[in-house]
Design an enzyme around this catalytic site. Structure first.
Site, mmCIF file in Angstrom:
data_model
loop_
_atom_site.group_PDB
_atom_site.id
_atom_site.type_symbol
_atom_site.label_atom_id
_atom_site.label_comp_id
_atom_site.label_asym_id
_atom_site.label_seq_id
_atom_site.Cartn_x
_atom_site.Cartn_y
_atom_site.Cartn_z
ATOM 1 C CG ASP A 67 39.014 47.835 33.335
ATOM 2 O OD1 ASP A 67 39.384 48.709 32.544
ATOM 3 O OD2 ASP A 67 37.836 47.436 33.409
ATOM 4 C CG ASN A 132 28.124 40.875 33.518
ATOM 5 O OD1 ASN A 132 28.517 42.041 33.607
ATOM 6 N ND2 ASN A 132 28.962 39.848 33.512
ATOM 7 C CG HIS A 134 31.341 44.004 33.917
ATOM 8 N ND1 HIS A 134 31.330 43.014 32.955
ATOM 9 C CD2 HIS A 134 31.858 45.091 33.296
ATOM 10 C CE1 HIS A 134 31.822 43.512 31.824
ATOM 11 N NE2 HIS A 134 32.150 44.767 32.000
ATOM 12 C CD GLU A 139 32.842 39.834 34.438
ATOM 13 O OE1 GLU A 139 31.680 40.302 34.465
ATOM 14 O OE2 GLU A 139 33.441 39.580 33.376
#
Ligand code: GLP
Length: 240
Positions: A67, A132, A134, A139
């Site tokens: 990313d 979270n 990810h 996400e």
């Protein structure tokens, strides 16, 4: 999933390097999927140290990163391009033309990276995990079928990453380009690393939770060859 619990961050990094070394020494032109963030820094240090000791080389190694932020120049100190050069690429003999990172601002740019990934055949994908759940910048709520795409970062990710941007959430980019879960699932082997108690819920969801888009890392339960290496704090909510 094979789960290995190590005492602490250093032990996690050393154990991760055992898998990395096996990959790059058994196949001189291995293709690595690489991650950024704090988690893999220790692994990259182990790679650099062993390279400097003359035990490994990266002449024919190829890499694809997961990313990159949208909206900051690649020469910005906190771009993932800069991160990779500082922590690994500039410290070993990998060829610049063999390293790949997503780059750009639009879905067309994401599609261009996706086209490169179609022929990538990643042997070993390194992953960190977000608080979270990810992976990459996929996400919660991201479809498991997606390839590389433009992501709107969640508030929790912006808050987690503002430590790299003078602790000012306003300075954190609001979007990123990320490989999708479908891309990650194509790699032959996946090595997930996690350290620290703030990752314990995400680690539990990934390993023991139901497979749901609400916890992107849970998709890895359906991958045939996943090794999770965590420290004791990150493992602290696992039931066994
Ligand atoms: C970041 C990255 C992920 C990384 C995760 C955890 O935002 N996009 O690839 O795995 O969040 O980061 P860290 O290792 O710093 O905790």
């Amino acid at each position: 999933m094979k789960v290995i619990v190590c005492k602490d961050y250093d032990a996690m990094s050393k154990k991760a390097y055992e898998y990395m070394k096996e990959c790059i020494t058994s196949k001189k032109n291995a293709v690595l999927g690489l991650a950024t963030g704090s988690t893999p820094v220790g692994l990259y240090k182990e790679m650099v140290a062993d390279y400097k000791a003359g035990n490994t080389d990266y002449k024919d190694i190829v890499s694809y990163n997961l990313d990159e932020y949208v909206g900051i120049d690649r020469n910005h100190p906190e771009s993932y391009y800069s991160f990779m050069h500082k922590n690994l690429f500039d410290l070993v003999d990998i060829k610049d033309e063999n390293t790949h990172l997503p780059c750009g601002t639009t879905q067309a740019d994401a599609d261009a990276y996706e086209a490169q990934l179609q022929n990538a055949n990643i042997d070993l994908q390194i992953l960190g995990i977000g608080r979270n759940g990810h992976i990459g910048f996929n996400e919660p709520g991201t479809s498991f079928d997606m390839g590389t795409h433009v992501v709107d970062l969640t508030e929790s990710t912006i808050e987690a990453n503002c430590r790299f941007f003078d602790n000012d959430p306003n300075l954190v980019p609001k979007q990123a380009l990320s490989m999708g879960i479908a891309d990650i699932m194509k790699s032959k082997e996946v090595l997930v690393l996690a350290s620290g108690v703030e990752k314990a819920d995400a680690v539990k969801g990934m390993i023991e939770g139901s497979v749901t888009e609400e916890c992107p890392a849970s998709a890895l339960q359906n991958h045939p060859n996943v090794i999770v290496i965590v420290d004791e704090a990150a493992a602290s909510k696992l039931s066994k």
